[in-house]
Design an enzyme around this catalytic site. Structure first.
Site, PDB file in Angstrom:
ATOM      1  N   ARG A 178      74.058 -20.194  65.935  1.00  0.00           N
ATOM      2  CA  ARG A 178      73.470 -18.857  65.762  1.00  0.00           C
ATOM      3  C   ARG A 178      72.051 -18.810  66.320  1.00  0.00           C
ATOM      4  NH1 ARG A 178      71.521 -15.908  60.687  1.00  0.00           N
ATOM      5  NH2 ARG A 178      71.738 -13.703  61.222  1.00  0.00           N
ATOM      6  N   HIS A 196      70.629 -16.062  69.068  1.00  0.00           N
ATOM      7  CA  HIS A 196      69.461 -15.232  68.792  1.00  0.00           C
ATOM      8  C   HIS A 196      68.344 -15.505  69.789  1.00  0.00           C
ATOM      9  CE1 HIS A 196      70.109 -13.313  64.651  1.00  0.00           C
ATOM     10  NE2 HIS A 196      71.283 -13.789  65.033  1.00  0.00           N
ATOM     11  N   ASP A 197      68.219 -16.747  70.233  1.00  0.00           N
ATOM     12  CA  ASP A 197      67.194 -17.070  71.231  1.00  0.00           C
ATOM     13  C   ASP A 197      67.504 -16.377  72.550  1.00  0.00           C
ATOM     14  OD1 ASP A 197      64.883 -18.445  72.281  1.00  0.00           O
ATOM     15  OD2 ASP A 197      66.273 -19.764  73.331  1.00  0.00           O
ATOM     16  N   VAL A 256      66.996 -12.461  73.025  1.00  0.00           N
ATOM     17  CA  VAL A 256      65.623 -11.927  73.012  1.00  0.00           C
ATOM     18  C   VAL A 256      64.770 -12.759  73.958  1.00  0.00           C
ATOM     19  CG1 VAL A 256      63.618 -11.375  71.587  1.00  0.00           C
ATOM     20  CG2 VAL A 256      65.911 -11.224  70.600  1.00  0.00           C
ATOM     21  N   SER A 267      61.979 -19.331  72.677  1.00  0.00           N
ATOM     22  CA  SER A 267      60.899 -18.517  72.096  1.00  0.00           C
ATOM     23  C   SER A 267      61.124 -18.299  70.605  1.00  0.00           C
ATOM     24  CB  SER A 267      60.767 -17.175  72.828  1.00  0.00           C
ATOM     25  OG  SER A 267      62.012 -16.520  72.929  1.00  0.00           O
ATOM     26  N   GLU A 274      58.843 -14.383  67.086  1.00  0.00           N
ATOM     27  CA  GLU A 274      60.242 -13.939  67.085  1.00  0.00           C
ATOM     28  C   GLU A 274      60.960 -14.273  65.783  1.00  0.00           C
ATOM     29  OE1 GLU A 274      63.232 -15.019  70.248  1.00  0.00           O
ATOM     30  OE2 GLU A 274      61.565 -14.446  71.547  1.00  0.00           O
ATOM     31  N   ASN A 276      65.743 -11.977  62.174  1.00  0.00           N
ATOM     32  CA  ASN A 276      65.783 -13.435  62.310  1.00  0.00           C
ATOM     33  C   ASN A 276      65.456 -14.181  61.019  1.00  0.00           C
ATOM     34  OD1 ASN A 276      66.599 -13.580  64.979  1.00  0.00           O
ATOM     35  ND2 ASN A 276      64.513 -13.554  65.787  1.00  0.00           N
ATOM     36  N   PRO A 310      72.943  -7.799  68.215  1.00  0.00           N
ATOM     37  CA  PRO A 310      74.063  -6.996  67.709  1.00  0.00           C
ATOM     38  C   PRO A 310      73.927  -6.754  66.210  1.00  0.00           C
ATOM     39  CG  PRO A 310      74.845  -8.867  69.022  1.00  0.00           C
ATOM     40  CD  PRO A 310      73.389  -9.086  68.788  1.00  0.00           C
ATOM     41  N   HIS A 334      82.134 -16.512  64.941  1.00  0.00           N
ATOM     42  CA  HIS A 334      82.194 -16.126  63.532  1.00  0.00           C
ATOM     43  C   HIS A 334      83.286 -16.885  62.775  1.00  0.00           C
ATOM     44  CE1 HIS A 334      79.989 -11.983  64.024  1.00  0.00           C
ATOM     45  NE2 HIS A 334      79.213 -13.021  64.235  1.00  0.00           N
ATOM     46  N   THR A 335      83.991 -17.752  63.466  1.00  0.00           N
ATOM     47  CA  THR A 335      84.930 -18.643  62.790  1.00  0.00           C
ATOM     48  C   THR A 335      84.164 -19.691  61.985  1.00  0.00           C
ATOM     49  OG1 THR A 335      86.883 -20.062  63.099  1.00  0.00           O
ATOM     50  CG2 THR A 335      85.125 -20.319  64.696  1.00  0.00           C
ATOM     51  N   ASP A 348      84.673 -16.834  57.865  1.00  0.00           N
ATOM     52  CA  ASP A 348      86.105 -17.049  58.074  1.00  0.00           C
ATOM     53  C   ASP A 348      86.668 -17.562  56.753  1.00  0.00           C
ATOM     54  OD1 ASP A 348      88.628 -18.059  58.599  1.00  0.00           O
ATOM     55  OD2 ASP A 348      88.058 -19.125  60.419  1.00  0.00           O
TER      56      ASP A 348
END
Length: 325
Positions: A60, A64-65, A68, A74, A85, A91, A161, A191-192, A243
């Site tokens: 994750r 996220h890195d 952005v 960053s 960030e 975050n 998202p 997302h599993t 999951d």
């Protein structure tokens, strides 16, 4: 003479390619840090043996890195003013074990290859390694990223998202990063693994709409499970598996869950409910090989988003601080 000139030009082009200026390639550190991948893999494995959270947290963190400012580490910067960030609202739920994995890997790499390898590349390698540790596919990671020079909380909003996004909104935000709908559906398969805090989906259980308190697209038994795990006014630190079937294995069960009405976020559910994306979800649910192949391609594309090379970035000594800080 003309042939000699042409040869020199080709040699210069080849040398630029070898240095990776403007692009990434495998084995970037072959001559400068040949044991890099082995060092990172060992640190990630050790961290994983201490806590499973290492896997979803690191994966994750990479997403996220990259979303952005590009894949430039960053997100790793710690600001004494709380304005980097990682301090942005979106975050704050990033698990510390992801940061710790990268920091420890960087420290181990620095012992053997001081000042050579970027934190951005270490994060990209660690993201691959955690997928493999969870039973997922492996792939060659393109390297040569430099670490970013900017990390601002204000740049995060609107670039990640949201769990309530519809298909158009998902496609729009992924397209900003040169990722297609097919890539987006494949990357959603992450997302599993991992977990979510109850407040990210509680509206689906207690206040979905005026006509239905509970989201009717939820499998009734799954809705009951969620309510038991996340009662109203639950402790905000409580988190549940994304999951419900195989939460510690990287597999295609996430897509099977979507078909069965067991998607946790609205942005998961829409992948199967929208006719434009449903065929891909059905294919991935039935064909793990197709999912794995698509995930590898999408991860390699994601890893090239907004990369800094040459003078556009730096090689940090400490992943949490800019070099001159």
């Amino acid at each position: 003479m003309e042939v000699l000139k042409r040869g020199l030009v080709l040699l210069m082009v080849f040398m630029v390619f070898q240095r990776g200026e403007g692009q990434l390639f495998e084995n970037f550190y072959r001559g400068t840090c040949p044991n890099l991948e082995m060092i990172v893999k060992q640190v990630v494995s050790t961290k994983f043996s201490q806590t499973f959270v290492t896997i979803p947290a690191t994966l994750r963190l990479f997403f996220h890195d990259c979303f952005v400012e590009g894949c430039d580490a960053s997100v790793m910067i710690a600001s004494p003013n709380g304005d980097a960030e990682k301090d942005a609202q979106d975050n704050l739920s990033l698990a510390g074990d992801g940061f710790d994995t990268v920091i420890k890997a960087k420290q181990a790499v620095e012992v053997q290859c001081p000042g050579i390898v970027s934190c951005a590349d270490i994060l990209a390698l660690a993201a691959r390694d955690v997928v493999v540790l969870a039973g997922g596919p492996s792939w060659e990671v393109d390297l040569g990223r430099r670490d970013g020079l900017v990390s601002q909380a204000s740049k995060v909003a609107g670039n990640l998202p949201d769990p309530e996004f519809n298909l158009v909104q998902l496609n729009t935000i992924f397209a900003k990063n040169n990722l297609t709908q097919f890539d987006m559906i494949a990357l959603s398969g992450a997302h599993t693994l991992g977990f979510s805090h109850c407040n990210r989906f509680s509206n689906r259980l207690y206040s979905f709409s005026s006509s239905s308190v509970v989201d009717p697209s939820l499998d009734p038994n799954y809705a009951q499970q969620l309510m038991q795990a996340c009662p109203q006014n639950v402790d905000p630190s409580i988190a549940i598996n994304m999951d419900p079937e195989t939460p510690r294995t990287f597999d295609n069960v996430y897509y099977q869950n979507l078909v069965s009405g067991k998607g946790l976020f609205t942005s998961d559910v829409v992948l199967f409910s929208d006719p434009a994306s449903q065929p891909t979800v059905s294919d991935f649910a039935s064909n793990p090989g197709n999912f794995n192949g698509a995930f590898i391609t999408a991860m390699r594309k994601l890893g090239r988003v907004g990369v800094k090379t040459g003078n556009e970035g730096e090689i940090r000594m400490d992943c949490t601080k800019f070099k001159d800080a």
